[in-house]
Design a protein around this motif. Sequence first.
Motif, PDB file in Angstrom:
ATOM      1  N   ASP A 394       0.723  -1.233   0.191  1.00 40.25           N
ATOM      2  CA  ASP A 394      -0.057   0.117   0.200  1.00 40.25           C
ATOM      3  C   ASP A 394       0.782   1.227   0.035  1.00 40.25           C
ATOM      4  OD1 ASP A 394      -2.496  -1.472  -0.004  1.00 40.25           O
ATOM      5  OD2 ASP A 394      -2.280  -1.771   2.203  1.00 40.25           O
ATOM      6  N   VAL A 395       2.242   1.077   0.263  1.00 34.96           N
ATOM      7  CA  VAL A 395       3.020   2.231   0.428  1.00 34.96           C
ATOM      8  C   VAL A 395       3.220   2.628  -0.809  1.00 34.96           C
ATOM      9  CG1 VAL A 395       5.377   2.842   1.139  1.00 34.96           C
ATOM     10  CG2 VAL A 395       3.764   1.763   2.672  1.00 34.96           C
ATOM     11  N   PRO A 396       3.518   4.057  -1.215  1.00 33.37           N
ATOM     12  CA  PRO A 396       4.028   4.473  -2.614  1.00 33.37           C
ATOM     13  C   PRO A 396       5.283   3.894  -2.850  1.00 33.37           C
ATOM     14  CG  PRO A 396       3.164   6.256  -1.153  1.00 33.37           C
ATOM     15  CD  PRO A 396       3.263   5.174  -0.195  1.00 33.37           C
ATOM     16  N   ILE A 397       5.451   3.366  -4.336  1.00 37.29           N
ATOM     17  CA  ILE A 397       6.328   2.554  -4.790  1.00 37.29           C
ATOM     18  C   ILE A 397       7.046   3.346  -5.837  1.00 37.29           C
ATOM     19  CG2 ILE A 397       7.237   0.258  -5.820  1.00 37.29           C
ATOM     20  CD1 ILE A 397       6.317   0.205  -2.852  1.00 37.29           C
ATOM     21  N   GLY A 398       8.486   3.229  -6.039  1.00 38.41           N
ATOM     22  CA  GLY A 398       8.913   3.695  -7.247  1.00 38.41           C
ATOM     23  C   GLY A 398       9.840   2.576  -7.808  1.00 38.41           C
ATOM     24  N   VAL A 399      10.000   2.438  -9.007  1.00 35.88           N
ATOM     25  CA  VAL A 399      10.823   1.242  -9.820  1.00 35.88           C
ATOM     26  C   VAL A 399      11.534   1.847 -10.685  1.00 35.88           C
ATOM     27  CG1 VAL A 399      10.944  -0.760 -10.926  1.00 35.88           C
ATOM     28  CG2 VAL A 399       9.221  -0.662  -9.094  1.00 35.88           C
ATOM     29  N   THR A 400      12.877   1.726 -10.821  1.00 35.77           N
ATOM     30  CA  THR A 400      13.687   2.158 -11.857  1.00 35.77           C
ATOM     31  C   THR A 400      14.714   1.179 -12.121  1.00 35.77           C
ATOM     32  OG1 THR A 400      13.989   4.514 -10.539  1.00 35.77           O
ATOM     33  CG2 THR A 400      15.781   3.540 -11.934  1.00 35.77           C
ATOM     34  N   THR A 401      14.528   0.843 -13.493  1.00 33.88           N
ATOM     35  CA  THR A 401      15.229  -0.192 -13.985  1.00 33.88           C
ATOM     36  C   THR A 401      16.550   0.338 -15.065  1.00 33.88           C
ATOM     37  OG1 THR A 401      13.308  -1.576 -13.951  1.00 33.88           O
ATOM     38  CG2 THR A 401      15.085  -2.497 -15.366  1.00 33.88           C
ATOM     39  N   PHE A 402      17.548  -0.126 -14.710  1.00 35.87           N
ATOM     40  CA  PHE A 402      18.893   0.219 -15.860  1.00 35.87           C
ATOM     41  C   PHE A 402      19.008  -0.550 -16.814  1.00 35.87           C
ATOM     42  CE2 PHE A 402      19.051   2.730 -11.830  1.00 35.87           C
ATOM     43  CZ  PHE A 402      19.752   4.367 -12.652  1.00 35.87           C
ATOM     44  N   ALA A 403      19.767  -0.254 -17.838  1.00 34.28           N
ATOM     45  CA  ALA A 403      19.644  -1.097 -19.056  1.00 34.28           C
ATOM     46  C   ALA A 403      20.163  -2.385 -18.895  1.00 34.28           C
ATOM     47  CB  ALA A 403      20.582  -0.427 -19.979  1.00 34.28           C
ATOM     48  N   ASN A 404      21.219  -2.648 -18.007  1.00 31.60           N
ATOM     49  CA  ASN A 404      21.776  -3.871 -17.879  1.00 31.60           C
ATOM     50  C   ASN A 404      21.781  -4.587 -16.503  1.00 31.60           C
ATOM     51  OD1 ASN A 404      23.221  -3.567 -20.335  1.00 31.60           O
ATOM     52  ND2 ASN A 404      24.551  -2.107 -19.292  1.00 31.60           N
ATOM     53  N   GLU A 405      20.472  -4.395 -15.920  1.00 33.53           N
ATOM     54  CA  GLU A 405      19.949  -4.982 -14.916  1.00 33.53           C
ATOM     55  C   GLU A 405      19.644  -6.396 -14.889  1.00 33.53           C
ATOM     56  OE1 GLU A 405      19.854  -5.817 -11.634  1.00 33.53           O
ATOM     57  OE2 GLU A 405      19.323  -3.872 -11.158  1.00 33.53           O
ATOM     58  N   LEU A 406      19.548  -7.174 -13.837  1.00 30.61           N
ATOM     59  CA  LEU A 406      19.384  -8.424 -14.131  1.00 30.61           C
ATOM     60  C   LEU A 406      17.983  -8.924 -14.410  1.00 30.61           C
ATOM     61  CD1 LEU A 406      21.509  -9.834 -10.789  1.00 30.61           C
ATOM     62  CD2 LEU A 406      22.366  -9.375 -13.071  1.00 30.61           C
ATOM     63  N   ILE A 407      16.999  -8.193 -13.832  1.00 35.25           N
ATOM     64  CA  ILE A 407      15.413  -8.508 -14.137  1.00 35.25           C
ATOM     65  C   ILE A 407      14.899  -7.499 -14.944  1.00 35.25           C
ATOM     66  CG2 ILE A 407      13.266  -8.882 -13.259  1.00 35.25           C
ATOM     67  CD1 ILE A 407      14.789 -10.344 -11.000  1.00 35.25           C
ATOM     68  N   HIS A 408      14.275  -7.630 -15.973  1.00 31.68           N
ATOM     69  CA  HIS A 408      13.287  -6.578 -16.593  1.00 31.68           C
ATOM     70  C   HIS A 408      12.143  -6.899 -16.777  1.00 31.68           C
ATOM     71  CE1 HIS A 408      16.856  -3.878 -18.055  1.00 31.68           C
ATOM     72  NE2 HIS A 408      17.297  -5.100 -17.874  1.00 31.68           N
ATOM     73  N   LEU A 409      11.171  -6.476 -16.130  1.00 26.14           N
ATOM     74  CA  LEU A 409       9.534  -6.601 -15.944  1.00 26.14           C
ATOM     75  C   LEU A 409       8.758  -5.496 -16.622  1.00 26.14           C
ATOM     76  CD1 LEU A 409       9.239  -8.446 -12.482  1.00 26.14           C
ATOM     77  CD2 LEU A 409       9.490  -9.540 -14.779  1.00 26.14           C
ATOM     78  N   THR A 410       7.907  -5.735 -17.314  1.00 25.86           N
ATOM     79  CA  THR A 410       7.036  -4.443 -17.652  1.00 25.86           C
ATOM     80  C   THR A 410       6.219  -3.748 -16.654  1.00 25.86           C
ATOM     81  OG1 THR A 410       5.041  -5.825 -18.502  1.00 25.86           O
ATOM     82  CG2 THR A 410       6.744  -5.936 -19.975  1.00 25.86           C
ATOM     83  N   GLU A 411       5.826  -2.707 -16.942  1.00 26.61           N
ATOM     84  CA  GLU A 411       5.143  -1.941 -16.055  1.00 26.61           C
ATOM     85  C   GLU A 411       3.854  -2.599 -15.589  1.00 26.61           C
ATOM     86  OE1 GLU A 411       3.284   2.547 -15.411  1.00 26.61           O
ATOM     87  OE2 GLU A 411       4.554   2.093 -17.105  1.00 26.61           O
ATOM     88  N   PHE A 412       3.130  -3.298 -16.632  1.00 26.52           N
ATOM     89  CA  PHE A 412       2.122  -3.982 -16.288  1.00 26.52           C
ATOM     90  C   PHE A 412       2.158  -5.064 -15.649  1.00 26.52           C
ATOM     91  CE2 PHE A 412      -0.709  -7.512 -17.842  1.00 26.52           C
ATOM     92  CZ  PHE A 412      -2.033  -7.091 -17.527  1.00 26.52           C
ATOM     93  N   VAL A 413       3.273  -5.796 -15.632  1.00 25.86           N
ATOM     94  CA  VAL A 413       3.487  -7.023 -14.607  1.00 25.86           C
ATOM     95  C   VAL A 413       3.785  -6.224 -13.349  1.00 25.86           C
ATOM     96  CG1 VAL A 413       5.039  -8.768 -13.916  1.00 25.86           C
ATOM     97  CG2 VAL A 413       4.216  -8.442 -16.462  1.00 25.86           C
ATOM     98  N   THR A 414       4.415  -5.250 -13.077  1.00 26.22           N
ATOM     99  CA  THR A 414       5.098  -4.629 -11.999  1.00 26.22           C
ATOM    100  C   THR A 414       3.766  -4.210 -11.115  1.00 26.22           C
ATOM    101  OG1 THR A 414       7.070  -3.899 -12.898  1.00 26.22           O
ATOM    102  CG2 THR A 414       6.410  -3.035 -10.903  1.00 26.22           C
TER     103      THR A 414
END
Length: 454
Positions: A394-414
């Motif tokens: 319920d807490v406000p969440i921020g997600v930042t994904t850098f190009a060479n990160e280990l996991i790349h999930l779409t905003e829809f999945v997130t």
Amino acid sequence: MLCCLSWIFTVAAIIAGICFLKKKKTEKFLALNREKYRVKVLEFKDSEVHEFDPESNLTEGDYLDLKKRLSERIVMDYLDDSDKNPYGTPNFYVNEVADYICNTFDYKNVITVLKQFKHFKTVIGDVDLHFVHMAGSDSSKKIPILLLNGFPSTIWEFHKTIPKLVAAGYTVVVPSLPCHGFTSPPKVPGVSPAVIACVYHKLMLKLGYSRYMIHGGDWGSLIGNIQTFLFPDHVAGFQLTLNIANFYNLRALATILAGSILPSFIYKNKRQQAQFHPISQLKAKAYRQWAYFHIQSVIPDTFGYGMLDSPVGLIGWHGATYAMASADKAVLLTSKNAGYKELFTDGMKRFGMDNIASQLFIFWCMKNAQAAMRIYYEFYNHDMALSKAITHQDVPIGVTTFANELIHLTEFVTRGTFHNLKMFSTHDTGGHFAHIDETDLAVQDIKKFMELLS
């Protein structure tokens, strides 16, 4: 016809009933764990906060010992065509890092950089915790930032981020993950990510901060997620760089399946496509990545002796992570001409040889490289069920994904996990340790998220 409809409604009712009971069971499990760990915080015994000098642990004697061992190292011969057959950390990488430490690295610079911060220590529960605490000058920015590192990293990861945030007026608290850097290994088993989350929360209360923002990467993302779940009234916001959104659900599975058929339509960038397409390779990719997780979850001490006693072992395991987690894997691994040597060379360039040497030097001096791996064991044996059960925040969440990160999930999945997602950003550069290789972008996103919370 009526008989057929009756069967359909019966099956649907059974499925709905099972889902309802499972949901109730999960809610009860989470409620019990939340209460359990909140009580644990109250039961923690703690000591007074006292100043700490990192120079006392980073000595010339340690460096000379490290240099001597590396100069007398034994490294296996090259294998034929080893560049195209990745058996693990390549020979050239170990030799280049070792030579740099022996001939170029200035260990005194590590001390100089770290001494610009205010270091402290305190005992909370079973953890002899080290942390940096820097007060910001802007009174309007009242929410302090809790920066969390992961494996295998140290406070060095944030040595460029801390001064930039403080200069912008923010108060910053940076604890060293247990067994990483200057936080000593606990002398008792069971110090899992959930326990560490409680320790960090207790630390913030000790410092007088009843509300704070959490920013974490790697294990810091998972610890921050648990901490946010356990203490939502105290966490003003949670920002993570390793997207650990739960993809054990229909939303995520449907996305992965659709992405295997129409990758360019589902995934916005080549990193996401490389991770999940083609679906036939997903198992092999997961097997290789989780092998790393599995061995540390089951027998961390067994092969950890090699790192504790040999700096070559330290370079080969911990040191390799810095290059592998920073390299542009989407470009290199999808090219027929790219090899393992090219991958590590790219990672070395991005992470920086001096940063590799500085991280390894701190681990070597503190003699905790072996114990650092135990966090995997503790998570696997104590917290895995809890982390999977946390499907909503319920807490406000921020997600930042850098190009060479280990996991790349779409905003829809997130959004399936973080339904209160306030910020979702992606970058065309940067890696798993973005505070090292893309400091300005990492700081920029922290500032943006903090503005959303104000």
